[in-house]
Scaffold this active site. Structure first.
Site, PDB file in Angstrom:
ATOM      1  N   ARG A  93      27.374  24.067  19.119  1.00 15.13           N
ATOM      2  CA  ARG A  93      26.997  22.658  19.112  1.00 15.13           C
ATOM      3  C   ARG A  93      28.028  21.847  18.351  1.00 15.13           C
ATOM      4  O   ARG A  93      28.382  22.193  17.226  1.00 15.13           O
ATOM      5  CB  ARG A  93      25.617  22.458  18.487  1.00 15.13           C
ATOM      6  CG  ARG A  93      24.501  23.054  19.307  1.00 15.13           C
ATOM      7  CD  ARG A  93      23.149  22.839  18.670  1.00 15.13           C
ATOM      8  NE  ARG A  93      22.117  23.552  19.408  1.00 15.13           N
ATOM      9  CZ  ARG A  93      20.852  23.696  18.990  1.00 15.13           C
ATOM     10  NH1 ARG A  93      20.485  23.164  17.839  1.00 15.13           N
ATOM     11  NH2 ARG A  93      19.994  24.360  19.717  1.00 15.13           N
ATOM     12  N   SER A 186      19.579  20.870  22.013  1.00 18.14           N
ATOM     13  CA  SER A 186      18.180  20.963  21.618  1.00 18.14           C
ATOM     14  C   SER A 186      17.622  19.623  21.168  1.00 18.14           C
ATOM     15  O   SER A 186      17.627  18.654  21.910  1.00 18.14           O
ATOM     16  CB  SER A 186      18.016  22.031  20.537  1.00 18.14           C
ATOM     17  OG  SER A 186      16.642  22.264  20.256  1.00 18.14           O
ATOM     18  N   HIS A 187      17.152  19.556  19.934  1.00 17.76           N
ATOM     19  CA  HIS A 187      16.458  18.386  19.410  1.00 17.76           C
ATOM     20  C   HIS A 187      17.417  17.357  18.806  1.00 17.76           C
ATOM     21  O   HIS A 187      16.963  16.353  18.248  1.00 17.76           O
ATOM     22  CB  HIS A 187      15.473  18.825  18.331  1.00 17.76           C
ATOM     23  CG  HIS A 187      16.110  19.642  17.241  1.00 17.76           C
ATOM     24  ND1 HIS A 187      16.603  20.907  17.474  1.00 17.76           N
ATOM     25  CD2 HIS A 187      16.369  19.369  15.946  1.00 17.76           C
ATOM     26  CE1 HIS A 187      17.133  21.381  16.348  1.00 17.76           C
ATOM     27  NE2 HIS A 187      17.000  20.472  15.410  1.00 17.76           N
ATOM     28  N   ASP A 351      10.676  18.460  22.756  1.00 19.10           N
ATOM     29  CA  ASP A 351      11.996  18.020  22.310  1.00 19.10           C
ATOM     30  C   ASP A 351      12.995  17.905  23.462  1.00 19.10           C
ATOM     31  O   ASP A 351      12.622  17.963  24.636  1.00 19.10           O
ATOM     32  CB  ASP A 351      12.529  18.958  21.228  1.00 19.10           C
ATOM     33  CG  ASP A 351      12.937  20.317  21.780  1.00 19.10           C
ATOM     34  OD1 ASP A 351      12.304  20.772  22.749  1.00 19.10           O
ATOM     35  OD2 ASP A 351      13.880  20.927  21.249  1.00 19.10           O
ATOM     36  N   ASP A 353      15.326  19.828  24.916  1.00 16.13           N
ATOM     37  CA  ASP A 353      15.433  20.848  25.959  1.00 16.13           C
ATOM     38  C   ASP A 353      14.105  21.520  26.282  1.00 16.13           C
ATOM     39  O   ASP A 353      14.076  22.485  27.039  1.00 16.13           O
ATOM     40  CB  ASP A 353      16.482  21.896  25.583  1.00 16.13           C
ATOM     41  CG  ASP A 353      16.116  22.680  24.332  1.00 16.13           C
ATOM     42  OD1 ASP A 353      15.460  22.111  23.440  1.00 16.13           O
ATOM     43  OD2 ASP A 353      16.504  23.861  24.237  1.00 16.13           O
ATOM     44  N   ASP A 355      11.866  23.235  24.388  1.00 14.27           N
ATOM     45  CA  ASP A 355      11.389  24.481  23.794  1.00 14.27           C
ATOM     46  C   ASP A 355      10.574  24.274  22.514  1.00 14.27           C
ATOM     47  O   ASP A 355       9.983  25.222  22.003  1.00 14.27           O
ATOM     48  CB  ASP A 355      12.551  25.454  23.543  1.00 14.27           C
ATOM     49  CG  ASP A 355      13.571  24.941  22.546  1.00 14.27           C
ATOM     50  OD1 ASP A 355      13.483  23.770  22.121  1.00 14.27           O
ATOM     51  OD2 ASP A 355      14.490  25.729  22.189  1.00 14.27           O
ATOM     52  N   ARG A 356      10.526  23.053  21.997  1.00  9.86           N
ATOM     53  CA  ARG A 356       9.748  22.788  20.790  1.00  9.86           C
ATOM     54  C   ARG A 356       8.544  21.917  21.130  1.00  9.86           C
ATOM     55  O   ARG A 356       8.479  21.295  22.183  1.00  9.86           O
ATOM     56  CB  ARG A 356      10.608  22.096  19.731  1.00  9.86           C
ATOM     57  CG  ARG A 356      11.792  22.930  19.301  1.00  9.86           C
ATOM     58  CD  ARG A 356      12.581  22.276  18.187  1.00  9.86           C
ATOM     59  NE  ARG A 356      13.787  23.053  17.904  1.00  9.86           N
ATOM     60  CZ  ARG A 356      14.298  23.238  16.695  1.00  9.86           C
ATOM     61  NH1 ARG A 356      13.722  22.678  15.643  1.00  9.86           N
ATOM     62  NH2 ARG A 356      15.390  23.952  16.529  1.00  9.86           N
ATOM     63  N   THR A 419      15.290  33.330  11.104  1.00  6.27           N
ATOM     64  CA  THR A 419      15.222  32.181  11.999  1.00  6.27           C
ATOM     65  C   THR A 419      16.166  32.402  13.180  1.00  6.27           C
ATOM     66  O   THR A 419      17.301  32.806  13.014  1.00  6.27           O
ATOM     67  CB  THR A 419      15.605  30.900  11.251  1.00  6.27           C
ATOM     68  OG1 THR A 419      14.653  30.679  10.206  1.00  6.27           O
ATOM     69  CG2 THR A 419      15.632  29.712  12.178  1.00  6.27           C
ATOM     70  N   GLU A 438       7.859  29.714  14.971  1.00  4.97           N
ATOM     71  CA  GLU A 438       8.700  29.271  13.869  1.00  4.97           C
ATOM     72  C   GLU A 438       8.149  27.957  13.333  1.00  4.97           C
ATOM     73  O   GLU A 438       7.615  27.150  14.096  1.00  4.97           O
ATOM     74  CB  GLU A 438      10.141  29.049  14.335  1.00  4.97           C
ATOM     75  CG  GLU A 438      10.832  30.291  14.836  1.00  4.97           C
ATOM     76  CD  GLU A 438      12.253  30.008  15.317  1.00  4.97           C
ATOM     77  OE1 GLU A 438      13.074  30.937  15.249  1.00  4.97           O
ATOM     78  OE2 GLU A 438      12.525  28.871  15.753  1.00  4.97           O
ATOM     79  N   SER A 440       9.738  25.496  12.616  1.00  7.61           N
ATOM     80  CA  SER A 440      10.550  24.409  13.152  1.00  7.61           C
ATOM     81  C   SER A 440      10.049  23.963  14.523  1.00  7.61           C
ATOM     82  O   SER A 440      10.833  23.646  15.412  1.00  7.61           O
ATOM     83  CB  SER A 440      12.017  24.833  13.227  1.00  7.61           C
ATOM     84  OG  SER A 440      12.158  26.052  13.930  1.00  7.61           O
ATOM     85  N   LYS A 451      11.296  30.091  23.017  1.00 10.60           N
ATOM     86  CA  LYS A 451      10.134  29.300  22.642  1.00 10.60           C
ATOM     87  C   LYS A 451       9.869  28.293  23.743  1.00 10.60           C
ATOM     88  O   LYS A 451      10.757  27.977  24.532  1.00 10.60           O
ATOM     89  CB  LYS A 451      10.331  28.629  21.292  1.00 10.60           C
ATOM     90  CG  LYS A 451      11.624  27.872  21.077  1.00 10.60           C
ATOM     91  CD  LYS A 451      11.716  27.393  19.640  1.00 10.60           C
ATOM     92  CE  LYS A 451      13.069  26.739  19.346  1.00 10.60           C
ATOM     93  NZ  LYS A 451      14.101  27.741  19.025  1.00 10.60           N
TER      94      LYS A 451
END
Length: 628
Positions: A93, A186-187, A351, A353, A355-356, A419, A438, A440, A451
């Site tokens: 990233r 991600s987020h 989020d 992508d 996954d959260r 993590t 997690e 997070s 996730k």
């Protein structure tokens, strides 16, 4: 002599494209070898590939005939290493502008193929998708062409380049693919000035293990050439298959495979019965991220919810100028709705992508640590996929011990891992793990190897539906808060909070962690820290029970005799600076104290965490960026 580099010209020069699909009228970008007498045509409208062992399943009529096998050309382009390509816990990233630098993305993709055994990709199938953020469209064309140049037989790519991270994992597993690329940070925020990311998942659908990511980084330090196929850019806006010789690109629906999987995991009729009740309301905030593409087909078309239950449901390249991180700070619009006087019964967000997740009841926040514990405690009764019971439970080390207590009561195997979702994957593949999470805001199970935000929302809807299946319209429904409080009564409450200090100066953050390691080296059991007595302090090390691999320096822990914990970590999910995370946890068995505000209950421990670390002295920060 300086090695020539890939320099995109024409429309790709700054990778600025509109949010519509690439049209045939876009000027053909070219790759220029700096030392060459004239430009070498490379990135036109697609991707080339050597002859593979796979053939297409069906063909679609194209507007212009693709090149024949005899016309396919694979070029070997000289390059040289670029700095800063070490892969973190969730891929590589960086800021978009870094990825737009000459050869930056191309080098990493080629280094990945150099790190894999040829049998893992030659003539095989790879999946490609992402969260729709800025630069994904251009990156997709680069990835496809380099994959073709390295002998991949087929690429399955989501329409418009869209596939949520959970959906990539699902497609890999269903289609028997060799692996897949996920284009996402991600987020983290998206847009020309913000973040972009790339990671690779293996054939089980799980993120590549450290043994591979370490090889990728090693190969980025010695890379000298890029193999790329000279084929047109692929129109990603239309479903169907296009063949270039024996290389195939199939543009797939981003939702269908994932939706089919969800229908096999959950009782959709049970959920539909809840969602369609006139006395139940819920809202889902897609945060202008990838789950906007999934929310309507799942919640509205399949489960019968009203369209107005979805907010921010159109995926945008910059997430509507928002920060697509579903927490109390960045999902403030949802929080405002759920804490209003006439709030819906259930609220959720996902989020960038997909996954959260964040789960809310009316005026009630479910911490991610409590969420996975409550799902695990209710899964066998409420979710058909777990009708025979869970195989095991697991959490990341910083996540609260709420899940531990469920595992103990249900007599299930339990695992504490570092993590990073990849650490759960080995346990799942070995048949040791069913449900995990997690702190997070990541929750999931062994239905895939990532996730899964939508999965968590459906799990909560299943639990609420099961608890209210015998309730008639007009009777008081069992609420999200009721479910949480009943859980605390049975298992006790783990008060938990996380303080995030984002984009700290790396030097100060590293000095703080070094100072804490020195403190830990001098501690002993029985040391007093205010009103707390130390049980042990360490730098968490994990030995994988499946393959024996060891992950060290995974977080600094201060664990006290009453079960309270303070944990310090530097996060690897950002693209600039360092994010310091401090985790504070305290167990409370007394039911009369369960409804105390978490910040009030944890205030003494929070003060201790800040004083022990000397965070303000090392970083200059007086307040956290985010409190969860």
């Amino acid at each position: 002599m300086t090695a020539p580099s890939l320099r995109l010209e024409g429309s790709f020069a700054l990778s600025v494209l509109p949010s519509t699909s690439i049209s045939p009228l876009i000027a053909a970008p070219r790759v220029v070898a700096a030392a060459a007498p004239r430009p070498m045509p490379l990135f036109r409208r697609g991707l080339p590939s050597p002859i593979s062992r796979r053939s297409c399943r069906f063909a679609v009529k194209a507007s212009s005939a693709p090149p024949t096998a005899a016309e396919l050309k694979i070029s070997t382009i000289p390059t040289k290493p670029v700095e800063g390509q070490k892969t973190g816990t969730s891929g590589l990233r960086k800021k978009v502008k870094v990825f737009q630098e000459e050869n930056y993305l191309a080098n990493w993709i080629q280094a990945l193929f150099n790190s894999l055994p040829p049998e893992d990709y030659e003539g095989g199938v790879l999946v490609l998708g992402g969260d729709g953020r800025y630069f994904n469209r251009e990156a997709a064309q680069i990835i496809i062409k380099i994959a073709a140049g390295n002998g991949v037989g087929e690429i399955l790519v989501g329409r418009d380049g869209l596939l949520s991270t959970p959906a990539v994992s699902a497609v890999i597993r269903k289609r028997g693919a060799n692996g897949g690329f996920i284009m996402s940070a991600s987020h983290n925020p998206g847009g020309p000035e913000y973040d972009w990311g790339i990671k690779f998942n293996y054939s089980s659908g799980q993120p590549a293990p450290e043994s591979i990511t370490d090889k990728i980084y090693g190969n980025t330090l010695s890379i000298s050439e890029i193999k790329i196929a000279d084929i047109p850019d692929v129109d990603l806006s239309s479903l169907g298959v296009v063949n270039y010789g024996n290389f195939t690109v199939e543009v797939i629906d981003p939702v269908s495979d994932y939706l089919e999987l969800m229908e096999n995991v959950f009782d959709f009729e049970l959920i539909k019965g809840l969602v369609s009740r006139p006395d139940f309301r819920f809202t889902f905030d897609a945060m202008h991220a990838v789950t906007g593409a999934y929310a309507k087909p799942i919640f509205v078309d399949r489960l019968g919810a009203s369209l107005d239950c979805i907010s921010n449901g159109v995926p945008l390249e910059d997430f509507g100028h928002g920060h697509p991180d579903p927490n109390l700070t960045y999902a403030k619009d949802l929080v405002k709705i759920m804490y209003a006087e006439d709030a819906p019964d259930f609220g959720a967000a996902s989020d960038g992508d997909g996954d959260r997740n964040m789960i809310l009841g009316r005026g009630f926040f479910i911490t991610p640590s409590d969420s996975v514990a409550i799902i695990a405690a209710n899964a066998e009764a409420a979710i058909p996929y777990f009708k025979d019971g869970a195989k095991g439970l697991a959490r990341s080390m910083p996540t609260s011990g709420a899940l531990d207590r469920v595992a103990s009561k249900l007599n299930l195997p339990f695992f504490e891992v570092p993590t990073g979702w990849k650490f759960f994957g080995n346990l799942m593949d070995a048949g040791k793990l069913s449900i995990c999470g997690e702190e997070s805001f990541g929750t999931g199970s062994d239905h895939i190897r990532e996730k899964d935000g939508i999965w968590a929302v459906l799990a909560w809807l299943s639990i609420i539906a099961y608890q209210n299946k015998d309730k008639k319209v007009g009777e008081k429904l069992v609420s999200v808060a009721d479910i949480a409080k009943e859980h605390w009564t049975t298992y006790g409450r783990n008060f938990f909070s996380r303080y995030d200090y984002e984009e700290c100066e790396s030097e100060g953050a590293n000095k703080m962690m070094g100072y804490l390691r020195d403190v830990i080296s001098k501690t002993k059991s029985g040391d007093k820290y205010g009103n707390y007595t130390l049980q042990f302090a360490d730098d968490f090390t994990y030995t994988d029970p499946v393959d024996g691999s060891v992950a060290s320096r995974q977080g600094l822990r201060f664990v006290f005799t009453d079960g309270s914990r303070i944990i310090y970590r530097l996060s690897g999910t950002g693209s600039a600076g360092a994010t310091i995370r401090i985790y504070i946890e305290q167990f409370e068995p007394d039911v009369s104290k369960h409804e105390t505000d978490a910040q009030t209950a944890l205030k003494p421990l929070i003060g201790l965490a800040l004083s022990v670390s000397k965070l303000s002295e090392f970083t200059g920060r007086e307040k956290p960026t985010v409190i969860t």
